[in-house]
Scaffold this motif. Structure first.
Motif, PDB file in Angstrom:
ATOM      1  N   ILE A 253      33.965  44.057  86.027  1.00  0.00           N
ATOM      2  CA  ILE A 253      33.746  43.738  84.614  1.00  0.00           C
ATOM      3  C   ILE A 253      32.460  44.398  84.113  1.00  0.00           C
ATOM      4  CG2 ILE A 253      33.176  41.849  83.035  1.00  0.00           C
ATOM      5  CD1 ILE A 253      35.058  40.070  84.821  1.00  0.00           C
ATOM      6  N   THR A 254      31.410  44.287  84.892  1.00  0.00           N
ATOM      7  CA  THR A 254      30.112  44.827  84.467  1.00  0.00           C
ATOM      8  C   THR A 254      30.153  46.344  84.347  1.00  0.00           C
ATOM      9  OG1 THR A 254      29.052  42.977  85.610  1.00  0.00           O
ATOM     10  CG2 THR A 254      27.648  44.819  84.991  1.00  0.00           C
ATOM     11  N   ILE A 255      30.724  47.006  85.359  1.00  0.00           N
ATOM     12  CA  ILE A 255      30.787  48.471  85.336  1.00  0.00           C
ATOM     13  C   ILE A 255      31.677  48.944  84.191  1.00  0.00           C
ATOM     14  CG2 ILE A 255      31.629  50.509  86.582  1.00  0.00           C
ATOM     15  CD1 ILE A 255      30.736  49.076  89.184  1.00  0.00           C
ATOM     16  N   SER A 256      32.777  48.250  83.982  1.00  0.00           N
ATOM     17  CA  SER A 256      33.700  48.656  82.922  1.00  0.00           C
ATOM     18  C   SER A 256      33.040  48.545  81.543  1.00  0.00           C
ATOM     19  CB  SER A 256      34.954  47.783  82.980  1.00  0.00           C
ATOM     20  OG  SER A 256      35.861  48.183  81.997  1.00  0.00           O
ATOM     21  N   MET A 257      32.321  47.458  81.340  1.00  0.00           N
ATOM     22  CA  MET A 257      31.634  47.294  80.053  1.00  0.00           C
ATOM     23  C   MET A 257      30.545  48.370  79.896  1.00  0.00           C
ATOM     24  SD  MET A 257      31.750  45.512  77.286  1.00  0.00           S
ATOM     25  CE  MET A 257      32.585  43.938  77.533  1.00  0.00           C
ATOM     26  N   GLN A 258      29.848  48.651  80.979  1.00  0.00           N
ATOM     27  CA  GLN A 258      28.827  49.716  80.926  1.00  0.00           C
ATOM     28  C   GLN A 258      29.471  51.055  80.563  1.00  0.00           C
ATOM     29  OE1 GLN A 258      28.300  52.056  84.122  1.00  0.00           O
ATOM     30  NE2 GLN A 258      27.519  53.331  82.468  1.00  0.00           N
ATOM     31  N   GLU A 259      30.606  51.332  81.166  1.00  0.00           N
ATOM     32  CA  GLU A 259      31.285  52.599  80.878  1.00  0.00           C
ATOM     33  C   GLU A 259      31.749  52.668  79.429  1.00  0.00           C
ATOM     34  OE1 GLU A 259      33.054  53.666  85.323  1.00  0.00           O
ATOM     35  OE2 GLU A 259      34.298  52.576  83.894  1.00  0.00           O
ATOM     36  N   PHE A 260      32.118  51.523  78.861  1.00  0.00           N
ATOM     37  CA  PHE A 260      32.525  51.525  77.458  1.00  0.00           C
ATOM     38  C   PHE A 260      31.356  51.923  76.563  1.00  0.00           C
ATOM     39  CE2 PHE A 260      32.732  49.356  73.348  1.00  0.00           C
ATOM     40  CZ  PHE A 260      33.864  49.967  72.817  1.00  0.00           C
ATOM     41  N   TYR A 261      30.192  51.349  76.840  1.00  0.00           N
ATOM     42  CA  TYR A 261      29.041  51.685  75.985  1.00  0.00           C
ATOM     43  C   TYR A 261      28.523  53.094  76.258  1.00  0.00           C
ATOM     44  CZ  TYR A 261      29.267  47.244  73.742  1.00  0.00           C
ATOM     45  OH  TYR A 261      29.716  46.204  72.976  1.00  0.00           O
ATOM     46  N   ASP A 262      28.713  53.562  77.470  1.00  0.00           N
ATOM     47  CA  ASP A 262      28.404  54.968  77.763  1.00  0.00           C
ATOM     48  C   ASP A 262      29.301  55.872  76.907  1.00  0.00           C
ATOM     49  OD1 ASP A 262      27.319  57.194  79.540  1.00  0.00           O
ATOM     50  OD2 ASP A 262      29.468  57.356  79.958  1.00  0.00           O
ATOM     51  N   TYR A 263      30.570  55.523  76.856  1.00  0.00           N
ATOM     52  CA  TYR A 263      31.558  56.257  76.043  1.00  0.00           C
ATOM     53  C   TYR A 263      31.178  56.211  74.556  1.00  0.00           C
ATOM     54  CZ  TYR A 263      36.074  56.312  73.447  1.00  0.00           C
ATOM     55  OH  TYR A 263      37.086  56.522  72.562  1.00  0.00           O
ATOM     56  N   LEU A 264      30.850  55.031  74.075  1.00  0.00           N
ATOM     57  CA  LEU A 264      30.512  54.890  72.663  1.00  0.00           C
ATOM     58  C   LEU A 264      29.229  55.648  72.317  1.00  0.00           C
ATOM     59  CD1 LEU A 264      31.119  53.626  69.933  1.00  0.00           C
ATOM     60  CD2 LEU A 264      30.025  51.510  70.700  1.00  0.00           C
ATOM     61  N   GLY A 265      28.320  55.696  73.277  1.00  0.00           N
ATOM     62  CA  GLY A 265      27.064  56.396  73.030  1.00  0.00           C
ATOM     63  C   GLY A 265      27.204  57.908  73.058  1.00  0.00           C
ATOM     64  N   LYS A 266      28.164  58.399  73.844  1.00  0.00           N
ATOM     65  CA  LYS A 266      28.248  59.853  74.041  1.00  0.00           C
ATOM     66  C   LYS A 266      29.348  60.535  73.235  1.00  0.00           C
ATOM     67  CE  LYS A 266      26.271  59.922  78.673  1.00  0.00           C
ATOM     68  NZ  LYS A 266      26.582  59.873  80.107  1.00  0.00           N
ATOM     69  N   ARG A 267      30.434  59.856  73.014  1.00  0.00           N
ATOM     70  CA  ARG A 267      31.565  60.490  72.322  1.00  0.00           C
ATOM     71  C   ARG A 267      31.500  60.210  70.821  1.00  0.00           C
ATOM     72  NH1 ARG A 267      32.456  63.969  76.269  1.00  0.00           N
ATOM     73  NH2 ARG A 267      32.914  62.929  78.238  1.00  0.00           N
ATOM     74  N   ASN A 268      32.241  61.012  70.097  1.00  0.00           N
ATOM     75  CA  ASN A 268      32.211  60.885  68.635  1.00  0.00           C
ATOM     76  C   ASN A 268      33.255  59.882  68.146  1.00  0.00           C
ATOM     77  OD1 ASN A 268      30.180  62.898  68.422  1.00  0.00           O
ATOM     78  ND2 ASN A 268      31.764  64.452  68.740  1.00  0.00           N
ATOM     79  N   VAL A 269      33.160  58.691  68.691  1.00  0.00           N
ATOM     80  CA  VAL A 269      34.168  57.672  68.400  1.00  0.00           C
ATOM     81  C   VAL A 269      34.201  57.349  66.907  1.00  0.00           C
ATOM     82  CG1 VAL A 269      34.957  55.331  68.928  1.00  0.00           C
ATOM     83  CG2 VAL A 269      33.825  56.688  70.698  1.00  0.00           C
ATOM     84  N   THR A 270      33.027  57.194  66.313  1.00  0.00           N
ATOM     85  CA  THR A 270      32.987  56.748  64.909  1.00  0.00           C
ATOM     86  C   THR A 270      33.486  57.803  63.932  1.00  0.00           C
ATOM     87  OG1 THR A 270      30.707  57.496  64.662  1.00  0.00           O
ATOM     88  CG2 THR A 270      31.034  55.206  65.355  1.00  0.00           C
ATOM     89  N   THR A 271      33.524  59.046  64.375  1.00  0.00           N
ATOM     90  CA  THR A 271      33.975  60.112  63.468  1.00  0.00           C
ATOM     91  C   THR A 271      35.340  60.690  63.834  1.00  0.00           C
ATOM     92  OG1 THR A 271      32.667  61.696  64.751  1.00  0.00           O
ATOM     93  CG2 THR A 271      31.668  60.816  62.745  1.00  0.00           C
ATOM     94  N   ASN A 272      35.867  60.311  65.008  1.00  0.00           N
ATOM     95  CA  ASN A 272      37.156  60.856  65.426  1.00  0.00           C
ATOM     96  C   ASN A 272      38.266  59.816  65.581  1.00  0.00           C
ATOM     97  OD1 ASN A 272      36.528  63.558  65.476  1.00  0.00           O
ATOM     98  ND2 ASN A 272      35.921  63.570  67.620  1.00  0.00           N
ATOM     99  N   ALA A 273      37.897  58.591  65.902  1.00  0.00           N
ATOM    100  CA  ALA A 273      38.922  57.575  66.162  1.00  0.00           C
ATOM    101  C   ALA A 273      39.169  56.733  64.913  1.00  0.00           C
ATOM    102  CB  ALA A 273      38.476  56.681  67.323  1.00  0.00           C
ATOM    103  N   ALA A 274      40.414  56.324  64.747  1.00  0.00           N
ATOM    104  CA  ALA A 274      40.830  55.440  63.639  1.00  0.00           C
ATOM    105  C   ALA A 274      40.290  55.909  62.300  1.00  0.00           C
ATOM    106  CB  ALA A 274      40.392  53.994  63.932  1.00  0.00           C
TER     107      ALA A 274
END
Lengths: 371, 393
Positions: A253-274
């Motif tokens: 659980i901890t690693i998965s949540m960390q990886e999610f925030y790593d993803y959100l911090g590095k990828r252009n989620v706010t400009t490419n998704a939804a």
């Protein structure tokens, strides 16, 4: 230049804020004494009260999306009002997905080579934008000269040509001109039976994956006849399957949540998704809420991660993380990409370092500090 | 100070290593052509397969140690070192001697006598040097080569120590920055060096100081002369060659770590590669989801000669992966949390994997499936980056 100054200043203040920089004044390793049982109870409650309900909710939303798609395509129902309802159902489904997305392990994976989640949200893998790929596939499907040709094209769809994004493109723009005008979209649905057919097919494919995730968590994980929940909570994964990595639920659980925030911090989620649905900020808030729930627990929780950290004399860490979560919430409310990525990076670090330390768990010497 | 060729040669002559010496220490004449010939295989066969797997272990300075497992007895033990170890090597001429090198930027090494289970030697870097955690013996066991850095200049060095006294007797250039794992080639005199290309300084910890200009090479050096034989680069300049293993036929398998922050692009980069004599380095491909999972990091590599497989471990991806040495195809993979330690069992039947939770898994070298009955768990041990398999006395 001046236009960007406030953001820059804000970013610097975010990075330097005492509330965000976790102090080293928490407990020491000698003060921590988290029992395996305590951690296991907390992790079990996260699974039962947060993750499985999220998987259930996602499956339910996809079922509703499929059902409403059928209704929308029924004779006389392909109206702009009904399109708006169906588009809202896609947004609801996506919100449910973002609530589940941070728990990217177990039934979200199933196969390391063809992980289930990439068929739902291919962007999550490493931020590759597939809009154009999917548009090309949709054009080819609509243009199919026969059912056989259509089915042949459908069978070639890879993981990056289906899932939530394929449905978003199908519902929020027309294929002809990429118009987002409702009347253009409904007209295309009315004029091309293939459009309804591919809406149904995209929905069916997504439902199949949503069911895989839900079934894996609740009844049958990778044909073991047992739920992933029971296998990981009872530490039976390594016995049940030869190729399970073998870490505990709390680490997963901890690693998965960390990886999610790593993803959100590095990828252009706010400009490419939804983007077509203009719902990414709401979706990310859904992820943030589940993060809060993971740490603070729910009404049914007997011992939360926050409580364990506080018991271990890391009360300040708990407070600091709450402040960091609030910073991210503010960035989401302001729809500020730079601040969102900065706040996500800080939470990434919290889940990588401070939270494991406060929970008294080790994510792996080689994982954390290899050479 | 950079040693001139003349000074270097004088050093070799002093040691009897020069080309004109009556008994060249590291020449073909002394060791025929193969690494194997230096081993006393009669010694092995006379023993009751008293296999041991050795690894640095421990999570803090109070517990850092050289640990070992006797898989037959399912037992483990250790000698405390007070420093965090990294790689290990066995003396081919005196198999009871095993060296463990300190992790970058440590400065110590110890020798364990696996007959007595006691430390019987210790060495430190000289001033202005630090280690990189790896080294290897000469084929006759008389010399111990160690990957080091000259701190003041950042130059990579291969230091030469007396195999018995462990005293520093010479050094030569690694022909790169940040030499990490090194190994002796089957010819018995060539040393292959993974020059990681990353400049660090003890004053700034493990921070990389030359990301923009990093240059990683696979360098072959004649240990008798200190001369560079050849060097090879990867297409991706920000991939750091860190670990390697050598097959009996001279094929070298190399494990890479990508410096993503320094890259101008965001493409996935292979993290494993093969180099065969006379050829360029060839990278090993895998399906995208597996490549993504590796998180730009491979931690260890080991070759299984009979199966012609190269195994790699990625603790950041919780994966062990297996490629064929000749057709370069991915043969399999295995998920294992925090996996990094990797060796081959003495009977060649298994790849042995370890993690810092103290767990050991054995993967059948032919089916690449886990033999669950052979899994071991030592909860009080925290196996670090590397593991080697030896026969104890």
């Amino acid at each position: 230049m001046t236009k960007f100054l406030p953001t820059s200043v804000l970013l610097i203040s975010v990075l330097l804020s005492p509330a965000l920089l976790l102090s080293a004044c928490g407990g020491t390793s000698s003060s921590t004494s988290t029992g395996e049982t305590e951690l296991n109870i907390a992790a079990t409650e996260v699974i039962d009260n947060t993750i499985i309900p999220a998987a259930t909710q996602f499956q339910q939303q996809v079922e509703d999306l499929v059902s409403e798609s059928q209704s929308f395509c029924a004779a006389g129902n392909t109206t702009e009002v009904n399109l708006a309802k169906l588009q809202q159902q896609w947004i609801n489904t996506n919100l449910a997905w973002y609530e589940l997305l941070p728990y990217r392990f177990g039934p979200m994976i199933n196969s390391e080579v063809l992980p289930t989640y990439i068929f739902i949200d291919n962007y999550r893998q490493r931020g590759n934008d597939a809009h154009d790929t999917i548009r090309g596939k949709i054009d080819a499907l609509i243009a199919a000269s026969s059912d056989a040709a259509y089915n042949a094209e459908l069978s070639t769809l890879g993981a990056n040509s289906q899932g939530l994004l394929a449905l978003e493109i199908t519902l929020f723009e027309d294929a002809e001109n990429e118009s987002q005008v409702a009347s253009d979209i409904t007209t295309e649905f009315l004029n091309s039976s293939r459009k309804c057919q591919l809406l149904a097919d995209f929905g069916t494919k997504l439902l199949s994956r949503a069911e895989d995730v839900h079934q894996g968590w609740t009844t049958n994980y990778r044909e073991t006849g047992k739920s992933y929940r029971d296998l990981i909570v009872n530490n039976q994964l390594e016995d049940a399957l030869d190729d399970e990595a073998g870490e505990s639920a709390v680490k997963k659980i901890t690693i998965s949540m960390q990886e999610f925030y790593d993803y959100l911090g590095k990828r252009n989620v706010t400009t490419n998704a939804a983007q077509l649905s203009d719902s990414i900020w709401l979706a990310l808030d859904s992820s943030l809420k589940t993060t809060e729930e993971l740490l603070a627990g729910t009404e049914s929780t007997s011992i939360s991660f926050d409580a364990i950290m506080a018991n271990n004399r890391f009360e300040q860490t708990v407070l600091d993380i709450k402040a960091n979560i609030q910073t991210l919430r503010t960035a989401l409310e302001e729809k500020n990409t730079i601040d969102t990525q900065a706040a996500a990076a800080i939470l990434d670090g919290n889940f990588k370092r401070e939270i494991p330390e406060a929970l008294d768990i080790n994510l792996g010497l080689n994982f954390s500090d290899g050479d | 100070m950079k040693l001139s060729r003349r000074v270097f040669s004088q050093g070799l002559l002093k040691l009897g290593m020069g080309a004109g010496a009556s008994a060249p220490l590291l020449s073909h004449s002394a060791f025929d052509t193969s690494f194997e010939s230096a081993f006393d295989f009669g010694w092995f066969s006379s023993k009751d397969n008293n296999e041991r797997w050795l690894s640095a272990q421990g999570r803090d300075s109070e517990n850092y140690s050289l640990g070992w497992i006797n898989p037959k007895l399912e037992s483990s033990d250790k000698v405390t070192t007070k420093f965090r170890g990294h790689g290990l090597c066995q003396n081919p001429a005196k198999p009871e001697q095993v060296i463990m090198f300190s992790r970058r930027p440590g400065t110590q090494g110890i020798r364990l006598n696996i007959t007595t289970n006691e430390q019987d030697g210790h060495f430190d870097c000289v001033e202005d040097r630090h280690m990189h955690g790896h080294g290897c013996y000469s084929a006759d066991g008389k010399w111990l080569f160690c990957a080091e850095t000259k701190i003041s200049t950042g130059e990579g060095k291969i230091t030469v120590r007396d195999g018995e006294t462990l005293e520093l007797v010479n050094e030569f250039s690694s022909f790169g920055i940040g030499p990490h794992e090194i190994a002796l080639m089957p010819d018995g005199f060539t040393i292959v060096v993974a020059n990681g290309g990353l400049l660090t300084h003890p004053d700034s910890g493990r921070k990389v100081l030359n990301l923009a200009s990093m240059r990683s090479t696979l360098s072959y050096i004649d240990s008798r002369t200190g001369k560079l034989i050849s060097e090879h680069l990867l297409p991706e300049t920000k991939a750091s060659i860190r670990h390697l293993d050598v097959a009996k036929d001279g094929t070298v398998a190399i494990a890479l770590q990508v410096q993503r922050k320094a890259m101008a692009h965001d493409e996935l980069t292979p993290l494993a590669a093969i180099h065969k004599p006379g050829q360029e380095i060839k990278v090993l491909e895998a399906p995208e989801p597996l490549m993504v999972k590796l998180n730009d990091y491979m931690g260890s590599v080991a070759i299984h000669n009979e199966a012609r497989l190269a195994a790699f471990t990625s603790p950041k991806g919780d994966l062990a992966m297996f490629w064929h040495l000749d057709d370069l195809t991915l043969q399999g993979y295995h998920s294992f949390h925090d996996v990094c330690g990797l060796t081959i069992s003495q009977d060649s039947k298994y790849f042995v994997l370890s993690n810092s939770a103290g767990k050991i898994r054995q993967i059948d070298a032919h089916t690449l499936k886990r033999d669950k009955a052979k899994s071991l768990h030592f909860p009080n041990k925290s196996w670090d980056n590397h593991m080697i398999s030896v026969i104890g006395l």
